[in-house]
Design a protein around this motif. Structure first.
Motif, PDB file in Angstrom:
ATOM      1  N   ASP A   1      11.854  -2.787  -4.078  1.00  0.00           N
ATOM      2  CA  ASP A   1      10.685  -2.626  -5.018  1.00  0.00           C
ATOM      3  C   ASP A   1       9.505  -2.213  -4.108  1.00  0.00           C
ATOM      4  O   ASP A   1       8.690  -1.363  -4.806  1.00  0.00           O
ATOM      5  N   LYS A   2       9.300  -2.372  -2.978  1.00  0.00           N
ATOM      6  CA  LYS A   2       8.370  -1.502  -2.267  1.00  0.00           C
ATOM      7  C   LYS A   2       8.568  -0.273  -1.921  1.00  0.00           C
ATOM      8  O   LYS A   2       7.558   0.542  -1.993  1.00  0.00           O
ATOM      9  N   ASP A  49       7.451   1.425  -5.083  1.00  0.00           N
ATOM     10  CA  ASP A  49       5.938   1.449  -5.260  1.00  0.00           C
ATOM     11  C   ASP A  49       5.298   2.598  -4.324  1.00  0.00           C
ATOM     12  O   ASP A  49       4.372   3.220  -5.036  1.00  0.00           O
ATOM     13  N   TYR A 102       1.603   2.105  -4.561  1.00  0.00           N
ATOM     14  CA  TYR A 102       1.245   1.427  -3.292  1.00  0.00           C
ATOM     15  C   TYR A 102       1.268   2.472  -1.996  1.00  0.00           C
ATOM     16  O   TYR A 102       2.196   3.247  -1.771  1.00  0.00           O
ATOM     17  N   PRO A 104       1.113   2.990   1.774  1.00  0.00           N
ATOM     18  CA  PRO A 104       1.580   2.301   2.910  1.00  0.00           C
ATOM     19  C   PRO A 104       0.486   2.654   4.103  1.00  0.00           C
ATOM     20  O   PRO A 104      -0.117   3.398   4.235  1.00  0.00           O
ATOM     21  N   GLU A 153       2.668   1.281   8.724  1.00  0.00           N
ATOM     22  CA  GLU A 153       3.991   1.162   8.266  1.00  0.00           C
ATOM     23  C   GLU A 153       4.565   2.361   8.156  1.00  0.00           C
ATOM     24  O   GLU A 153       5.696   2.806   8.127  1.00  0.00           O
TER      25      GLU A 153
END
Length: 398
Positions: free
Chosen positions: A116-117, A120, A126, A128, A132
């Motif tokens: 899911d990340k 995103d 999202y 990072p 990250e």
């Protein structure tokens, strides 16, 4: 005269006699080998002999030794007992794979937050953090880069950042399209008119059947709103079976896909790329007038993946449908097992490089074998390189 001959023989050295005998034996052996080779060539040029030899070889491949038929009845009964044990083993193996499926479902729930990340980040939901985004390069690469090169690289990165700020790209553009184009199995399905649509693909997920339900899995393709269809989700479900076939229990080799169902794509008017319109001219037999007929026919497209052939209850399919389904099952399994879990590695090409390395090793082995064969030919005293230089005879149609 006879005395003179005896005297000459007596004066010969025994070692000379041995040499003479050896030469005579070698010459005799060469004559025999030459005749054998000539006979072999003549036989191999005889079509009847070749056909008989091929028929004999075909009969040997995969044929039973006949030992079972020669066994006493009491021994055959014991072999039947072993076969019954084997059937029980197949049923235990089926239970094993059912539990593996349960484990897959369990760990899929653990993987999903990471996927899911990933989604995103790809679709720019999202951004990072710096931490990250850090990726440690290989030590060898770090050692080979000089200070001057590092300074040039930093300057280049700064320029790229400025360019990115101007263009303001969101997320990772064309992520899944690039993955598909990098994988031969998937790129073979893609047509040029598929690419503008697949640019809107945001994520692919694998969904396993619920506990207690028949074994299956679904591939879910998530799209952002686009001009081609109104769906935001397209699905493909594969039904599986993990139990031995009663009529042929020994053929069981793990879960197999029994069928699949797609979904209806709600195409925007005029945007359905799975169909194309062709115009055909027809001439009237009596009047001789010509008219143009418009006809809609199927068109090659990746999105035909969502409308697989229906499998009748009898399970009987024509050859074309069987071939389509076999390829479909392979693609579905590959997306589930490789693409979804390792999408970023197929995007960067690293997963493809690993696959290529495997094939290169096999190729090198083949090259080595060819080299050995060439070396053997060169060492063969009967090898004539001039014969190889002659072009092969032209194949003529009968």
């Amino acid at each position: 005269m006879a005395d003179m001959d005896n005297k000459d023989q007596a004066e010969l050295d025994p070692a000379d006699l041995e040499d003479v005998e050896d030469v005579e034996e070698e010459e005799t052996g060469e004559d025999v080998n030459s005749k054998a080779r000539q006979l072999t060539v003549q036989m191999m040029q005889n079509p009847q002999i070749l056909a008989a030899l091929q028929e004999r070889l075909d009969g040997l491949v995969g044929s039973p030794s006949g030992y079972m038929e020669s066994l006493p009845k009491v021994v055959k009964r014991r072999v039947n007992a072993l076969k019954n044990l084997q059937v029980k083993c197949a049923h235990i193996e089926a239970k094993f794979y059912e539990e593996v499926h349960e484990l897959e479902r369990k760990y899929a729930a653990l993987y999903q937050p990471l996927f899911d990340k990933r989604s995103d980040i790809v679709k720019a939901a999202y951004e990072p953090t710096e931490e990250e985004c850090e990726w440690k390069a290989d030590e060898e690469e770090e050692l080979t880069v000089s200070k001057q090169e590092e300074m040039k690289e930093k300057a280049k990165v700064e320029e790229e950042k400025k360019d990115e700020e101007k263009e303001d790209p969101k997320g990772i553009p064309e992520f899944w399209l690039t993955v598909f184009k990098n994988v031969d199995l998937l790129s073979d399905m893609l047509q040029e008119h598929d690419e503008p649509i697949l640019k809107h693909l945001q994520d692919i997920k694998v969904k396993f059947s619920d506990p207690g339900q028949p074994m299956s899995f679904s591939l879910e393709f998530f799209f952002e709103p686009n001009e081609f269809f109104t769906n935001t989700l397209l699905t493909k479900t594969y039904k599986m079976r993990s139990e031995p076939d009663e009529s042929d229990p020994f053929s069981f080799d793990g879960p197999e896909i029994m069928g699949c169902t797609g979904c209806t794509i709600d195409w925007t008017k005029g945007k359905n790329i799975t169909l194309k319109t062709i115009k055909k001219k027809q001439k009237h037999k009596g009047r001789g007038t010509v008219r143009t007929v418009t006809k809609t026919v199927p068109n090659d497209s990746f999105f035909n993946f969502f409308t697989p052939p229906d499998v009748p209850e009898s399970g009987d399919l024509d050859e074309d449908s069987e071939a389509v389904l076999a390829a479909d099952f392979e693609i579905g399994h590959f997306i589930r097992e490789r693409i979804v879990p390792r999408a970023v590695l197929y995007f960067t090409g690293e997963a493809i490089e690993d696959d290529d390395d495997d094939y290169d090793e096999e190729g090198e082995e083949a090259d080595d074998e060819e080299g050995e064969e060439e070396g053997e030919e060169e060492n063969d005293p009967d090898y004539d390189p001039k014969k190889d230089a002659n072009p092969p005879a032209e194949c003529k149609q009968q």
